[in-house]
Design a protein around this motif. Sequence first.
Motif, PDB file in Angstrom:
ATOM      1  N   TYR A  82       0.883  -1.173   0.000  1.00 44.44           N
ATOM      2  CA  TYR A  82       0.000   0.000   0.000  1.00 44.44           C
ATOM      3  C   TYR A  82       0.927   1.232   0.000  1.00 44.44           C
ATOM      4  O   TYR A  82       1.283   1.776   1.028  1.00 44.44           O
ATOM      5  CB  TYR A  82      -0.943  -0.007   1.210  1.00 44.44           C
ATOM      6  CG  TYR A  82      -1.999   1.077   1.112  1.00 44.44           C
ATOM      7  CD1 TYR A  82      -2.995   1.024   0.141  1.00 44.44           C
ATOM      8  CD2 TYR A  82      -1.981   2.170   1.967  1.00 44.44           C
ATOM      9  CE1 TYR A  82      -3.945   2.025   0.033  1.00 44.44           C
ATOM     10  CE2 TYR A  82      -2.928   3.182   1.868  1.00 44.44           C
ATOM     11  CZ  TYR A  82      -3.904   3.098   0.899  1.00 44.44           C
ATOM     12  OH  TYR A  82      -4.840   4.112   0.781  1.00 44.44           O
ATOM     13  N   SER A 134     -11.984   4.095  -5.316  1.00 42.50           N
ATOM     14  CA  SER A 134     -10.765   4.871  -5.075  1.00 42.50           C
ATOM     15  C   SER A 134     -10.253   5.324  -6.453  1.00 42.50           C
ATOM     16  O   SER A 134      -9.574   4.562  -7.138  1.00 42.50           O
ATOM     17  CB  SER A 134      -9.769   3.965  -4.356  1.00 42.50           C
ATOM     18  OG  SER A 134      -8.772   4.701  -3.749  1.00 42.50           O
ATOM     19  N   GLU A 178     -16.512   0.741  -1.571  1.00 42.05           N
ATOM     20  CA  GLU A 178     -15.590   1.875  -1.764  1.00 42.05           C
ATOM     21  C   GLU A 178     -15.147   1.976  -3.221  1.00 42.05           C
ATOM     22  O   GLU A 178     -14.961   0.969  -3.897  1.00 42.05           O
ATOM     23  CB  GLU A 178     -14.351   1.704  -0.883  1.00 42.05           C
ATOM     24  CG  GLU A 178     -13.433   2.920  -0.866  1.00 42.05           C
ATOM     25  CD  GLU A 178     -12.145   2.646  -0.107  1.00 42.05           C
ATOM     26  OE1 GLU A 178     -11.929   3.277   0.947  1.00 42.05           O
ATOM     27  OE2 GLU A 178     -11.330   1.817  -0.570  1.00 42.05           O
ATOM     28  N   TYR A 195      -4.505  -3.134  -2.917  1.00 40.97           N
ATOM     29  CA  TYR A 195      -5.842  -3.309  -2.321  1.00 40.97           C
ATOM     30  C   TYR A 195      -6.179  -4.784  -2.061  1.00 40.97           C
ATOM     31  O   TYR A 195      -7.310  -5.115  -1.718  1.00 40.97           O
ATOM     32  CB  TYR A 195      -6.902  -2.637  -3.209  1.00 40.97           C
ATOM     33  CG  TYR A 195      -6.758  -1.121  -3.196  1.00 40.97           C
ATOM     34  CD1 TYR A 195      -7.496  -0.343  -2.316  1.00 40.97           C
ATOM     35  CD2 TYR A 195      -5.839  -0.475  -4.022  1.00 40.97           C
ATOM     36  CE1 TYR A 195      -7.359   1.037  -2.264  1.00 40.97           C
ATOM     37  CE2 TYR A 195      -5.682   0.905  -3.988  1.00 40.97           C
ATOM     38  CZ  TYR A 195      -6.438   1.653  -3.103  1.00 40.97           C
ATOM     39  OH  TYR A 195      -6.286   3.019  -3.050  1.00 40.97           O
TER      40      TYR A 195
HETATM   41  C1  AVI Z   1      -8.580   6.581   2.713  1.00 40.91           C
HETATM   42  N1  AVI Z   1      -8.476   6.133   1.318  1.00 40.91           N
HETATM   43  C2  AVI Z   1      -7.767   7.113   0.511  1.00 40.91           C
HETATM   44  C3  AVI Z   1      -7.972   4.769   1.157  1.00 40.91           C
HETATM   45  C4  AVI Z   1      -7.880   4.420  -0.354  1.00 40.91           C
HETATM   46  O1  AVI Z   1      -6.810   4.022  -0.779  1.00 40.91           O
HETATM   47  O2  AVI Z   1      -8.868   4.603  -1.062  1.00 40.91           O
HETATM   48  C5  AVI Z   1      -8.822   3.751   1.880  1.00 40.91           C
HETATM   49  C6  AVI Z   1      -8.407   2.336   1.594  1.00 40.91           C
HETATM   50  N2  AVI Z   1      -9.179   1.409   1.134  1.00 40.91           N
HETATM   51  C7  AVI Z   1      -8.500   0.291   1.006  1.00 40.91           C
HETATM   52  N3  AVI Z   1      -7.248   0.506   1.359  1.00 40.91           N
HETATM   53  C8  AVI Z   1      -7.181   1.786   1.736  1.00 40.91           C
END
Ligand code: AVI
Length: 325
Positions: free
Chosen positions: A59, A286, A284, A210
């Motif tokens: 990450y 991103s 989510e 991810y």
């Molecule tokens: C907070 N946000 C920017 C993270 C992203 O990468 O979208 C949240 C996240 N979701 C999965 N890993 C991290």
Amino acid sequence: MKSRKRKQVQLYDFSPRQDCFRKEVLSGLRKSPKKLPCKYFYDEQGSRLFERICTLDKYYIPRVETAIMEAYIEEMVELLGQRVLLVEYGSGDCTKTRILLDRLRDLVAYVPIDISREQLLRVTEELVVDYPGLEVLPVCADYTSEFELPVPKQLSTRKVVYFPGSTIGNFDPIPTKNLLEHIAKRYGPNGGLLIGVDLKKDPQVLHHAYNDSQGVTAAFNLNLLERINRELNGDFNLEWFEHYAFYNTREGRVEMHLISLREQTVHLGNVTIPFAKGESIWTESSYKYNLDEFKQIATAAGFKVEHVWTDEQQWFSVQYLVSQE
Ligand code: AVI
């Protein structure tokens, strides 16, 4: 473990009420396809899991963003100017903020805004010890909703919003424009926005970011169901849902989903939600941008892109925008 003297901090509390959470969860689970707002990831447990995600090698976001901040902090401080009121949207654990706080010595005040009350209190207590003399005015709020900005003791020459981590990527295109427009108006004229924006890159890199091998991102995703069980009297069986994340090339976004592994019925209090086998809850998005795409969005929202800093591989950018409103 470092021992710290505990200090009392005053919190400006505009946190969403429990019935908002219930309402949004029920309406999301009744949609087709099912969807839950990603802002609800960040209860105490979720915030801790996100902190763990941020330590994962794959990450890359925190690592690359921090390196950019450290490399160009002098230029950033110069552009932000003096006697700034610094407001952070989604302050989290404030790791990157400290790079700014260490250098912006004549800050008028620092206003961290976060939805996670426990983390906000903990972090504020640490900051008041580590930065004596700095006025810290924590606001517990969903920054996309109504909240009042606390008034600092001293007058500032400029308000600057710090919005790191590419959290802007978690908004769909229209909410992104609305949020940026709102910031440009609220903190302008001449207000600044120092923002982290994740860039388009090799989908394999995104896939691994991810889908970590230790399952931390999966646990973060599934914690949303655990939170619903805890707070809304739900009976999600976590073993019957699976984390699924992929890069949607056409839309330029990583999507996170929770997939139902069987046909099942879930209850939230006396409400029944049916799931087909393979059905997903979209938890989510991103979004990843290229520099031109983001410039267009920022300009349409009323900002001028003053400066863009990136890493050598152009994986991530930190941008300083100035409100033209
Ligand atoms: C907070 N946000 C920017 C993270 C992203 O990468 O979208 C949240 C996240 N979701 C999965 N890993 C991290």
